[in-house]
Scaffold this motif. Structure first.
Motif, PDB file in Angstrom:
ATOM      1  N   LYS A 100     -18.678  92.678  44.586  1.00 30.61           N
ATOM      2  CA  LYS A 100     -17.587  92.420  43.624  1.00 30.61           C
ATOM      3  C   LYS A 100     -17.545  90.914  43.384  1.00 30.61           C
ATOM      4  CE  LYS A 100     -14.336  92.516  47.489  1.00 30.61           C
ATOM      5  NZ  LYS A 100     -13.187  93.170  48.111  1.00 30.61           N
ATOM      6  N   GLU A 128     -15.516  88.643  43.937  1.00 36.25           N
ATOM      7  CA  GLU A 128     -14.981  87.845  45.058  1.00 36.25           C
ATOM      8  C   GLU A 128     -16.053  87.547  46.111  1.00 36.25           C
ATOM      9  OE1 GLU A 128     -11.603  89.826  43.063  1.00 36.25           O
ATOM     10  OE2 GLU A 128     -13.653  90.348  43.628  1.00 36.25           O
ATOM     11  N   LEU A 143     -19.788  95.936  38.175  1.00 42.01           N
ATOM     12  CA  LEU A 143     -19.853  94.480  38.034  1.00 42.01           C
ATOM     13  C   LEU A 143     -20.319  94.097  36.622  1.00 42.01           C
ATOM     14  CD1 LEU A 143     -19.425  91.995  39.915  1.00 42.01           C
ATOM     15  CD2 LEU A 143     -21.861  92.066  40.392  1.00 42.01           C
ATOM     16  N   THR A 145      -9.540  96.573  47.275  1.00 33.10           N
ATOM     17  CA  THR A 145      -9.678  97.296  46.016  1.00 33.10           C
ATOM     18  C   THR A 145     -10.601  98.500  46.115  1.00 33.10           C
ATOM     19  OG1 THR A 145     -10.526  97.164  43.771  1.00 33.10           O
ATOM     20  CG2 THR A 145     -11.515  95.657  45.364  1.00 33.10           C
ATOM     21  N   PRO A 189     -12.461  95.479  35.850  1.00 37.19           N
ATOM     22  CA  PRO A 189     -13.333  96.603  36.211  1.00 37.19           C
ATOM     23  C   PRO A 189     -12.972  97.864  35.428  1.00 37.19           C
ATOM     24  CG  PRO A 189     -11.856  96.044  38.031  1.00 37.19           C
ATOM     25  CD  PRO A 189     -11.624  95.038  36.957  1.00 37.19           C
ATOM     26  N   ASP A 220     -20.105  96.085  49.360  1.00 38.02           N
ATOM     27  CA  ASP A 220     -18.880  95.381  48.966  1.00 38.02           C
ATOM     28  C   ASP A 220     -19.171  94.408  47.833  1.00 38.02           C
ATOM     29  OD1 ASP A 220     -16.264  93.474  50.683  1.00 38.02           O
ATOM     30  OD2 ASP A 220     -16.233  94.835  48.975  1.00 38.02           O
ATOM     31  N   GLU A 253      -9.915 100.445  36.538  1.00 39.40           N
ATOM     32  CA  GLU A 253      -8.732  99.780  37.097  1.00 39.40           C
ATOM     33  C   GLU A 253      -7.441 100.489  36.649  1.00 39.40           C
ATOM     34  OE1 GLU A 253      -7.919  95.719  35.706  1.00 39.40           O
ATOM     35  OE2 GLU A 253      -7.948  95.109  37.804  1.00 39.40           O
ATOM     36  N   ALA A 257     -21.868 100.017  42.115  1.00 37.67           N
ATOM     37  CA  ALA A 257     -21.094  98.764  42.110  1.00 37.67           C
ATOM     38  C   ALA A 257     -21.696  97.756  41.127  1.00 37.67           C
ATOM     39  CB  ALA A 257     -21.055  98.166  43.517  1.00 37.67           C
ATOM     40  N   GLU A 285     -17.414  94.513  34.424  1.00 42.73           N
ATOM     41  CA  GLU A 285     -16.373  93.487  34.631  1.00 42.73           C
ATOM     42  C   GLU A 285     -16.821  92.129  34.085  1.00 42.73           C
ATOM     43  OE1 GLU A 285     -14.528  93.281  38.508  1.00 42.73           O
ATOM     44  OE2 GLU A 285     -13.275  91.596  37.863  1.00 42.73           O
ATOM     45  N   ASP A 303     -11.706  99.632  43.303  1.00 40.12           N
ATOM     46  CA  ASP A 303     -12.358  99.593  41.981  1.00 40.12           C
ATOM     47  C   ASP A 303     -13.867  99.738  42.022  1.00 40.12           C
ATOM     48  OD1 ASP A 303      -9.813  97.359  41.028  1.00 40.12           O
ATOM     49  OD2 ASP A 303     -10.188  99.332  40.149  1.00 40.12           O
ATOM     50  N   TYR A 304     -14.481  99.219  43.119  1.00 43.94           N
ATOM     51  CA  TYR A 304     -15.951  99.174  43.141  1.00 43.94           C
ATOM     52  C   TYR A 304     -16.571 100.361  43.850  1.00 43.94           C
ATOM     53  CZ  TYR A 304     -16.295  94.802  40.784  1.00 43.94           C
ATOM     54  OH  TYR A 304     -16.270  93.856  39.806  1.00 43.94           O
TER      55      TYR A 304
END
Ligand code: 7HD
Length: 283
Positions: free
Chosen positions: A140, A142, A200, A174, A209, A138, A212, A196, A203, A176-177
């Protein structure tokens, strides 16, 4: 025989609660000071009924079990946990400069020097995890925090698992990753984190990303086809690393332990490293 360090039992009254630092899907994070030692930490508070309602207790238990046994400068420490009748509490390391995604949204995008330092530190944390047969799954903005000396801290191990695995829980949030093998719900291994890392890197340098799209279906299609468009302002070296990580076939993705020697990282490594904790230690 080493005297065993008594494991302290914590409760809410062990802390002075400070300001709310942030909130996520399942709970809130407060700044907190341990009354006994004066140590400042981050207290993540989640309602038990929410964890049950969202059926994430198993993920939550895994997050505690995995993160409390990790020791790495670029992985947020989990010092302990406790609960009362309605809530569960995680005692986490306080990251002095806050959440990465807020810094990225504010700056728009990072330059090669900052982005390459972040990516190199994240690669170091991922390499440590993979050696322990853990995949984060996971990665990303965030889930990244920034420490007092500007170092990156990987956090939120709710989705991490021991390899190899095939996902059983439905993904939410998302796409996206996610790499092709996950959006196609195939078996996957630690190389999902390499994909990922490529997303990253893109991004950090572009501000959004690479795949997207407004609709999930369209994102899914672009990931599966690796429909990658790198803007002209991205340096040749950075674009090279992004392309080497965003390979459809997991076995072709650039290996983590070669990242510190990639031209983009070497070329942008500051000659005088920033005044970080390592410097202070070496005096
Ligand atoms: C639930 C929930 C919310 C979040 C997102 N989140 C993480 C933090 C956080 C943590 Cl876990 C640790 N240290 C932090 N330091 C900050 C911070 C520092 N400054 C100067 N400003 C901020 C904000 N936030 C931290 C907060 N929210 N994850 O799960």
């Amino acid at each position: 025989k080493q005297p065993s360090v008594p494991v302290r039992q914590y409760s809410l009254s062990s802390f002075e609660i400070g300001r709310k630092l942030g909130k996520g899907k399942f709970g809130k994070v407060y700044c907190a000071r341990d009354k006994a030692t004066g140590y400042v930490c981050a207290l993540k508070v989640m309602e038990k009924k929410e964890l049950i309602h969202f059926k994430v207790e198993k993920q939550f238990r895994r997050e505690i079990e995995i993160q409390s046994n990790l020791r790495h400068p670029n992985i947020l420490r989990l010092f302990g946990h406790f609960h009362d009748s309605e809530r569960v509490f995680l005692i986490l390391e306080y990251a002095g400069q806050g959440e990465m995604f807020k810094v990225l949204r504010k700056k728009g995008r990072f330059d090669d020097v900052l982005a390459s330092q972040y990516i190199c530190q994240i690669a170091s944390a991922l390499s440590y995890l993979h050696k322990k047969h853990i995949i984060h799954r996971d990665l990303k903005p965030e889930n990244l925090l920034i420490g007092l000396d500007g170092e990156v801290k990987l956090s939120d191990f709710g989705w991490s698992v021991h390899t190899p695995t095939s996902r059983r829980t439905t993904m939410c949030g998302t796409l996206d990753y996610l790499p092709p093998e996950m959006v196609e719900a195939k078996d996957h291994d630690s190389r999902v984190d390499l994909w990922a890392l490529g997303v990253l890197t893109y991004e950090f340098l572009v501000g959004n990303p690479p795949f997207e799209e407004p609709a999930h279906k369209a994102t899914y299609k672009r990931i599966s086809k690796v429909d990658l468009k790198i803007p002209p302002y991205v340096s040749v070296e950075a674009a090279d690393l992004i392309r080497r990580l965003l390979q459809h076939q997991p076995e072709r993705r650039f290996p983590l332990d070669q990242i510190p020697d990639h031209p983009w990282i070497v070329k942008n490594r500051p000659y005088w490293p920033t005044n970080n904790a390592a410097d202070k230690k070496s005096g």
